[in-house]
Scaffold this active site. Structure first.
Site, PDB file in Angstrom:
ATOM      1  N   ASN A 112       1.666  -4.900  -6.273  1.00 55.21           N
ATOM      2  CA  ASN A 112       2.990  -4.457  -5.864  1.00 55.21           C
ATOM      3  C   ASN A 112       3.901  -5.666  -5.730  1.00 55.21           C
ATOM      4  O   ASN A 112       3.454  -6.775  -5.443  1.00 55.21           O
ATOM      5  CB  ASN A 112       2.920  -3.709  -4.532  1.00 55.21           C
ATOM      6  CG  ASN A 112       2.347  -2.320  -4.663  1.00 55.21           C
ATOM      7  OD1 ASN A 112       2.555  -1.646  -5.669  1.00 55.21           O
ATOM      8  ND2 ASN A 112       1.620  -1.873  -3.647  1.00 55.21           N
ATOM      9  N   LYS A 189       9.537   0.127  -9.966  1.00 57.55           N
ATOM     10  CA  LYS A 189       8.433   0.463  -9.063  1.00 57.55           C
ATOM     11  C   LYS A 189       8.686  -0.087  -7.661  1.00 57.55           C
ATOM     12  O   LYS A 189       8.365   0.559  -6.659  1.00 57.55           O
ATOM     13  CB  LYS A 189       7.110  -0.057  -9.616  1.00 57.55           C
ATOM     14  CG  LYS A 189       5.921   0.388  -8.783  1.00 57.55           C
ATOM     15  CD  LYS A 189       4.605  -0.090  -9.341  1.00 57.55           C
ATOM     16  CE  LYS A 189       3.457   0.350  -8.432  1.00 57.55           C
ATOM     17  NZ  LYS A 189       2.161  -0.207  -8.850  1.00 57.55           N
ATOM     18  N   SER A 259       0.555   3.316   0.167  1.00 57.95           N
ATOM     19  CA  SER A 259      -0.429   2.263   0.454  1.00 57.95           C
ATOM     20  C   SER A 259      -0.113   1.595   1.786  1.00 57.95           C
ATOM     21  O   SER A 259      -1.029   1.191   2.522  1.00 57.95           O
ATOM     22  CB  SER A 259      -0.436   1.227  -0.667  1.00 57.95           C
ATOM     23  OG  SER A 259       0.841   0.642  -0.839  1.00 57.95           O
TER      24      SER A 259
END
Length: 310
Positions: A112, A189, A259
């Protein structure tokens, strides 16, 4: 005359930071005949050594044998290294593996955040490094047990082995493409993560529940608008579909916890400083105000601190 293509040579693949993402992709690659070594925490690695990695999806529940280690030295000789550690651990993990990487090893950052590949290059020097955008929903359900909830594609930046990696991974059931637009995809993202992760973490609720609450969609629009303003000022050409992509997450993954929510629930450090916090830092550097992202970053930091104190 038709010529038969030569058979593909199986790859040697190491997975550094074998959490749910690394375990899922490692399982598919091992099942396809590649030599896969997972590198992660002892509790997980011991379970994999004893029983294989348990892969549970909507259609199957199987155990897949593969090598597992807790040592950074296990990256030695790998053709491809899937670098899956938390963004908070990028420099430390890169320093651990640096002495053992072969010159030809292609490092793929499956993390990420938008700048991990740059941070890796600062530590690894001339080592081939490429960013990868990961589209998958997974979670660890127990030691050596990964659950898959949806998707599973990769988009990787151009790199020396890119075409071969894309062919081999796609043949293993991981749709993979090489793209010149990975930075834009990473930012898209990142925006999705900034919109959903902290809200899901602070409420411990999934995406579908969040968007059904009064005024939450408007707050999400504020968060996304700040992110887009920072990206624009940073010279990133975002996809025209970014707003649709943000909205689609709640429709396609309504029951998914972020997450960050999973990390908070387990008392683990989150990546908030590399999600909303990254947008805040880039905003400061570029003169763009980011109050909604700053608030979410601080609230998650406060929650982490309170949990540690309890």
């Amino acid at each position: 005359m038709n010529q038969t293509q030569p058979p593909q040579r199986p790859l040697s693949i190491a997975v550094m930071g074998a959490g749910s993402v690394g375990c899922y992709f490692g399982a598919l690659l091992a099942r396809a005949g590649h030599s896969v070594t997972l590198i992660g925490r002892e509790s997980h690695m011991q379970a994999v050594r004893e029983r294989g990695l348990r892969l549970q999806t909507a259609t199957e529940d199987v155990c897949i044998p593969m090598a597992a280690s807790t040592s950074a030295q296990a990256v030695s000789g790998a053709d491809v290294l899937l670098f899956c550690v938390k963004s908070t651990d990028t420099e430390a993990a890169a320093t651990q593996i640096r002495p053992y990487l072969a010159a030809h090893t292609q490092v793929l950052s499956l993390q990420n955040g938008a700048d991990n590949d740059q941070r890796l290059r600062q530590v690894l020097g001339a080592q081939p490094v490429a960013a990868a955008v990961v589209y998958v929903a997974t979670a660890m359900a127990g030691p050596g047990h990964v659950r898959h909830f949806g998707r599973g594609e990769l988009e990787i930046a151009p790199c020396p082995q890119g075409a071969e990696i894309a062919r081999q991974f796609s043949s293993a059931g991981i749709p993979t493409q090489v793209s010149e637009h990975v930075l834009a995809a990473l930012w898209q993202k990142l925006i999705i993560n900034c919109v959903y992760n902290a809200l899901s973490a602070l409420t411990q609720q999934p995406y579908g529940w969040l968007v059904a609450q009064a005024d939450v969609p408007a707050v999400m629009q504020d968060i996304a608008a700040e992110c887009k303003a920072v990206a624009l000022a940073d010279g990133v050409a975002l996809p025209a579909s970014v707003d649709q992509a943000v909205a689609a997450i709640a429709r396609t993954m309504p029951g998914q916890l972020s997450s960050t929510a999973q990390d908070l629930a387990r008392g683990k450090p989150t990546e908030i400083d590399h999600l909303n916090g990254y947008v805040v830092r880039r905003g400061q550097a570029l003169g763009i105000a980011t109050p909604a992202n700053r608030l979410l970053q601080v609230l998650v930091q406060l929650k982490q601190a309170a949990d540690l104190k309890a």
